[in-house]
Design a protein around this motif. Structure first.
Motif, PDB file in Angstrom:
ATOM      1  N   THR A 152      76.810  54.721  -0.347  1.00  0.00           N
ATOM      2  CA  THR A 152      76.998  55.210   1.019  1.00  0.00           C
ATOM      3  C   THR A 152      76.343  54.217   1.974  1.00  0.00           C
ATOM      4  OG1 THR A 152      76.702  57.126   2.470  1.00  0.00           O
ATOM      5  CG2 THR A 152      74.895  56.611   0.976  1.00  0.00           C
ATOM      6  N   THR A 153      76.222  54.598   3.230  1.00  0.00           N
ATOM      7  CA  THR A 153      75.583  53.735   4.210  1.00  0.00           C
ATOM      8  C   THR A 153      74.192  54.271   4.559  1.00  0.00           C
ATOM      9  OG1 THR A 153      76.570  54.988   6.035  1.00  0.00           O
ATOM     10  CG2 THR A 153      77.785  53.063   5.223  1.00  0.00           C
ATOM     11  N   TYR A 154      73.371  53.384   5.086  1.00  0.00           N
ATOM     12  CA  TYR A 154      72.054  53.825   5.577  1.00  0.00           C
ATOM     13  C   TYR A 154      71.758  53.146   6.906  1.00  0.00           C
ATOM     14  CZ  TYR A 154      69.805  49.372   4.272  1.00  0.00           C
ATOM     15  OH  TYR A 154      69.448  48.055   4.183  1.00  0.00           O
ATOM     16  N   SER A 155      70.912  53.764   7.682  1.00  0.00           N
ATOM     17  CA  SER A 155      70.466  53.161   8.939  1.00  0.00           C
ATOM     18  C   SER A 155      69.033  53.588   9.228  1.00  0.00           C
ATOM     19  CB  SER A 155      71.386  53.543  10.103  1.00  0.00           C
ATOM     20  OG  SER A 155      71.311  54.937  10.355  1.00  0.00           O
ATOM     21  N   ILE A 156      68.311  52.694   9.832  1.00  0.00           N
ATOM     22  CA  ILE A 156      66.917  52.944  10.219  1.00  0.00           C
ATOM     23  C   ILE A 156      66.741  52.487  11.660  1.00  0.00           C
ATOM     24  CG2 ILE A 156      64.501  52.296   9.812  1.00  0.00           C
ATOM     25  CD1 ILE A 156      65.342  51.803   6.855  1.00  0.00           C
ATOM     26  N   LYS A 157      66.110  53.320  12.449  1.00  0.00           N
ATOM     27  CA  LYS A 157      65.754  52.945  13.816  1.00  0.00           C
ATOM     28  C   LYS A 157      64.267  53.199  13.989  1.00  0.00           C
ATOM     29  CE  LYS A 157      67.113  55.478  17.403  1.00  0.00           C
ATOM     30  NZ  LYS A 157      67.991  56.027  18.456  1.00  0.00           N
ATOM     31  N   TYR A 158      63.560  52.235  14.546  1.00  0.00           N
ATOM     32  CA  TYR A 158      62.133  52.461  14.752  1.00  0.00           C
ATOM     33  C   TYR A 158      61.661  51.804  16.044  1.00  0.00           C
ATOM     34  CZ  TYR A 158      61.242  47.701  12.877  1.00  0.00           C
ATOM     35  OH  TYR A 158      61.222  46.340  12.658  1.00  0.00           O
ATOM     36  N   TYR A 159      60.589  52.344  16.591  1.00  0.00           N
ATOM     37  CA  TYR A 159      59.985  51.829  17.816  1.00  0.00           C
ATOM     38  C   TYR A 159      58.682  51.120  17.469  1.00  0.00           C
ATOM     39  CZ  TYR A 159      63.310  54.555  20.550  1.00  0.00           C
ATOM     40  OH  TYR A 159      64.461  55.052  21.099  1.00  0.00           O
ATOM     41  N   SER A 160      58.539  49.904  18.007  1.00  0.00           N
ATOM     42  CA  SER A 160      57.353  49.114  17.696  1.00  0.00           C
ATOM     43  C   SER A 160      57.180  48.018  18.737  1.00  0.00           C
ATOM     44  CB  SER A 160      57.494  48.501  16.301  1.00  0.00           C
ATOM     45  OG  SER A 160      56.404  47.662  15.999  1.00  0.00           O
ATOM     46  N   GLU A 161      55.966  47.485  18.834  1.00  0.00           N
ATOM     47  CA  GLU A 161      55.711  46.366  19.732  1.00  0.00           C
ATOM     48  C   GLU A 161      56.355  45.085  19.212  1.00  0.00           C
ATOM     49  OE1 GLU A 161      54.436  46.631  22.578  1.00  0.00           O
ATOM     50  OE2 GLU A 161      53.422  48.572  22.533  1.00  0.00           O
TER      51      GLU A 161
ATOM     52  N   ALA B  21      68.221  63.353  -5.369  1.00  0.00           N
ATOM     53  CA  ALA B  21      67.708  61.978  -5.343  1.00  0.00           C
ATOM     54  C   ALA B  21      67.903  61.294  -3.990  1.00  0.00           C
ATOM     55  CB  ALA B  21      68.362  61.147  -6.446  1.00  0.00           C
ATOM     56  N   GLN B  22      69.006  61.594  -3.297  1.00  0.00           N
ATOM     57  CA  GLN B  22      69.231  60.936  -2.015  1.00  0.00           C
ATOM     58  C   GLN B  22      68.223  61.415  -0.972  1.00  0.00           C
ATOM     59  OE1 GLN B  22      73.136  60.993   0.492  1.00  0.00           O
ATOM     60  NE2 GLN B  22      73.292  59.304  -0.954  1.00  0.00           N
ATOM     61  N   GLY B  23      67.936  62.710  -0.975  1.00  0.00           N
ATOM     62  CA  GLY B  23      66.894  63.213  -0.087  1.00  0.00           C
ATOM     63  C   GLY B  23      65.551  62.595  -0.424  1.00  0.00           C
ATOM     64  N   TYR B  24      65.276  62.465  -1.714  1.00  0.00           N
ATOM     65  CA  TYR B  24      64.038  61.821  -2.153  1.00  0.00           C
ATOM     66  C   TYR B  24      63.978  60.382  -1.641  1.00  0.00           C
ATOM     67  CZ  TYR B  24      60.724  59.490  -5.262  1.00  0.00           C
ATOM     68  OH  TYR B  24      59.683  58.727  -5.761  1.00  0.00           O
ATOM     69  N   THR B  25      65.096  59.669  -1.703  1.00  0.00           N
ATOM     70  CA  THR B  25      65.133  58.290  -1.223  1.00  0.00           C
ATOM     71  C   THR B  25      64.774  58.210   0.249  1.00  0.00           C
ATOM     72  OG1 THR B  25      66.846  57.734  -2.845  1.00  0.00           O
ATOM     73  CG2 THR B  25      66.590  56.247  -0.975  1.00  0.00           C
ATOM     74  N   VAL B  26      65.317  59.120   1.050  1.00  0.00           N
ATOM     75  CA  VAL B  26      64.975  59.171   2.476  1.00  0.00           C
ATOM     76  C   VAL B  26      63.467  59.319   2.649  1.00  0.00           C
ATOM     77  CG1 VAL B  26      65.192  60.524   4.604  1.00  0.00           C
ATOM     78  CG2 VAL B  26      67.215  60.073   3.196  1.00  0.00           C
ATOM     79  N   ASP B  27      62.850  60.196   1.869  1.00  0.00           N
ATOM     80  CA  ASP B  27      61.411  60.420   1.970  1.00  0.00           C
ATOM     81  C   ASP B  27      60.611  59.186   1.547  1.00  0.00           C
ATOM     82  OD1 ASP B  27      61.854  63.027   2.826  1.00  0.00           O
ATOM     83  OD2 ASP B  27      61.733  63.858   0.803  1.00  0.00           O
TER      84      ASP B  27
ATOM     85  N   VAL C  74      70.308  58.272   5.375  1.00  0.00           N
ATOM     86  CA  VAL C  74      71.006  57.773   4.189  1.00  0.00           C
ATOM     87  C   VAL C  74      72.138  58.753   3.872  1.00  0.00           C
ATOM     88  CG1 VAL C  74      70.856  57.108   1.769  1.00  0.00           C
ATOM     89  CG2 VAL C  74      68.878  56.759   3.269  1.00  0.00           C
ATOM     90  N   GLY C  75      73.359  58.321   4.037  1.00  0.00           N
ATOM     91  CA  GLY C  75      74.500  59.177   3.732  1.00  0.00           C
ATOM     92  C   GLY C  75      74.500  60.499   4.473  1.00  0.00           C
ATOM     93  N   GLY C  76      73.990  60.505   5.710  1.00  0.00           N
ATOM     94  CA  GLY C  76      73.960  61.726   6.509  1.00  0.00           C
ATOM     95  C   GLY C  76      72.710  62.560   6.337  1.00  0.00           C
ATOM     96  N   GLU C  77      71.822  62.167   5.435  1.00  0.00           N
ATOM     97  CA  GLU C  77      70.562  62.880   5.242  1.00  0.00           C
ATOM     98  C   GLU C  77      69.473  62.154   6.019  1.00  0.00           C
ATOM     99  OE1 GLU C  77      69.975  63.635   1.102  1.00  0.00           O
ATOM    100  OE2 GLU C  77      71.928  64.600   0.916  1.00  0.00           O
ATOM    101  N   ILE C  78      68.712  62.907   6.793  1.00  0.00           N
ATOM    102  CA  ILE C  78      67.909  62.300   7.854  1.00  0.00           C
ATOM    103  C   ILE C  78      66.473  62.812   7.845  1.00  0.00           C
ATOM    104  CG2 ILE C  78      67.659  62.181  10.386  1.00  0.00           C
ATOM    105  CD1 ILE C  78      70.747  62.396  10.523  1.00  0.00           C
ATOM    106  N   TYR C  79      65.550  61.876   8.157  1.00  0.00           N
ATOM    107  CA  TYR C  79      64.170  62.269   8.459  1.00  0.00           C
ATOM    108  C   TYR C  79      63.769  61.572   9.757  1.00  0.00           C
ATOM    109  CZ  TYR C  79      59.180  63.104   8.247  1.00  0.00           C
ATOM    110  OH  TYR C  79      57.904  63.526   8.553  1.00  0.00           O
ATOM    111  N   ALA C  80      63.143  62.331  10.661  1.00  0.00           N
ATOM    112  CA  ALA C  80      62.683  61.781  11.936  1.00  0.00           C
ATOM    113  C   ALA C  80      61.175  61.951  12.055  1.00  0.00           C
ATOM    114  CB  ALA C  80      63.380  62.492  13.098  1.00  0.00           C
TER     115      ALA C  80
END
Length: 311
Positions: A13-22, A147-153, A171-177
């Motif tokens: 599947t696809t994954y994406s990460i967005k983060y805020y940093s200096e 496992a996919q939820g675990y990967t997100v964590d 990851v594949g629509g499973e999200i942690y913010a």
């Protein structure tokens, strides 16, 4: 404070990460390395993964790596919590119905189902320390339901240890913010809805929480006009047939939400909400069909997460 993004393909599947940093703190190579290590542990599509080694009839016991150990330990917990419906020993049944890597052949016969059911049940495997043992040579496991939820964590934990205070992992629509965006607002997530549903999508606000969605429309087979979902009933040995179309769960971790959204697909909507109301910091939103009409139910605290653009 700047926003940085990383995206790619992993775990089918696809994954994406967005983060805020200096400044830029995370390299794609590091993220891809995490996915690769987890895939080598628990991917059924990697020929030499640890899980495929365990699933060989010639292997009756095996010492688990750290990732697989955590997921198997959690699987025993969720099996107990869900009265046996969350069951990682379903793999032979999934294969029989055409939801394994080999794909679909034809619908199984009753005697084939009865034969495979003898391999199903958490009592067919035993975890002693780091060693997982199976009772019979053809018992095999599938960790995809968690496992996919675990990967997100795991990715979220890596980002936290890297010093980030605000990020979104998908990851594949499973999200942690985690945390708040640079403008001190929460991350807003649009809830997945079944195809053809014309209702407006809800958006929820997440901070230090995960959200996942499971739907009967995600993986299925249609044979002679009959719709067969990949959600298997471990007791009956066939796909679940009910009126639930999708379940969205908000929980403290993506692994918890991942495990629970699968279980809630087995229950009727009222039973599902009664179950969720007993769990701490877990909320659910359910879309189901009744008299050819789409309806929805949500747990008592779910509305607290809904983003109201007029507020």
């Amino acid at each position: 404070m700047q926003v940085y993004g990383i995206s790619g393909v992993a775990q089918g599947t696809t994954y994406s990460i967005k983060y805020y940093s200096e400044r830029e703190l995370i390299k794609q190579q590091s993220i891809d390395s995490i996915f690769n290590v987890i895939d080598q542990s628990m991917s059924l599509y990697k020929a030499h993964s640890a899980i495929n080694t365990f699933n060989k009839p010639t292997v009756l016991s095996m010492e688990l790596d750290a990732h697989m150990l955590r997921v198997v330990e959690a699987s025993f917990h969720y099996n107990k919590l869900t009265q046996g419906y969350f069951d990682i020993t379903l793999y032979p049944l999934l294969q029989l119905w055409g939801f394994g890597p080999q794909g679909f052949g034809k619908l199984p016969l009753d005697h084939q189902i009865d034969s495979v059911k003898k391999l199903i049940g958490i009592d067919k495997i035993h975890l002693n320390g780091k060693v997982l043992t199976k009772q019979q040579s053809h018992v095999s496991i599938d960790l995809n339901g968690i496992a996919q939820g675990y990967t997100v964590d795991v990715v979220a934990d890596y980002l936290t240890r890297s010093g980030l205070q605000s990020f979104l992992v998908e990851v594949g629509g499973e999200i942690y913010a985690k945390g708040l965006k640079s403008d001190n607002s929460a991350y807003k997530i649009e809830i997945q809805r079944p195809p053809g549903d014309q209702a407006l999508n809800y958006k929820v606000m997440l901070k230090d929480m995960a959200i996942t969605t499971s739907g009967s429309y995600e993986k299925y087979r249609t044979v002679n006009g009959q719709h067969y979902s990949h959600h298997m009933d471990p007791f009956k040995g066939d796909p679940v047939l009910n009126n639930v179309l999708s379940v969205t769960v908000i929980a403290r971790t993506a692994m918890e939400a991942d495990a629970l959204d699968n279980y809630l697909m087995y229950l009727n909507p009222q039973e599902a909400l009664s179950f969720v109301e007993k769990l701490p910091q877990v909320e659910a939103y359910i879309i189901y069909s009744e008299n050819n009409t789409l309806k929805e139910l949500q747990s008592s605290g779910f509305n607290n997460y809904i983003y109201n653009i007029q507020s």
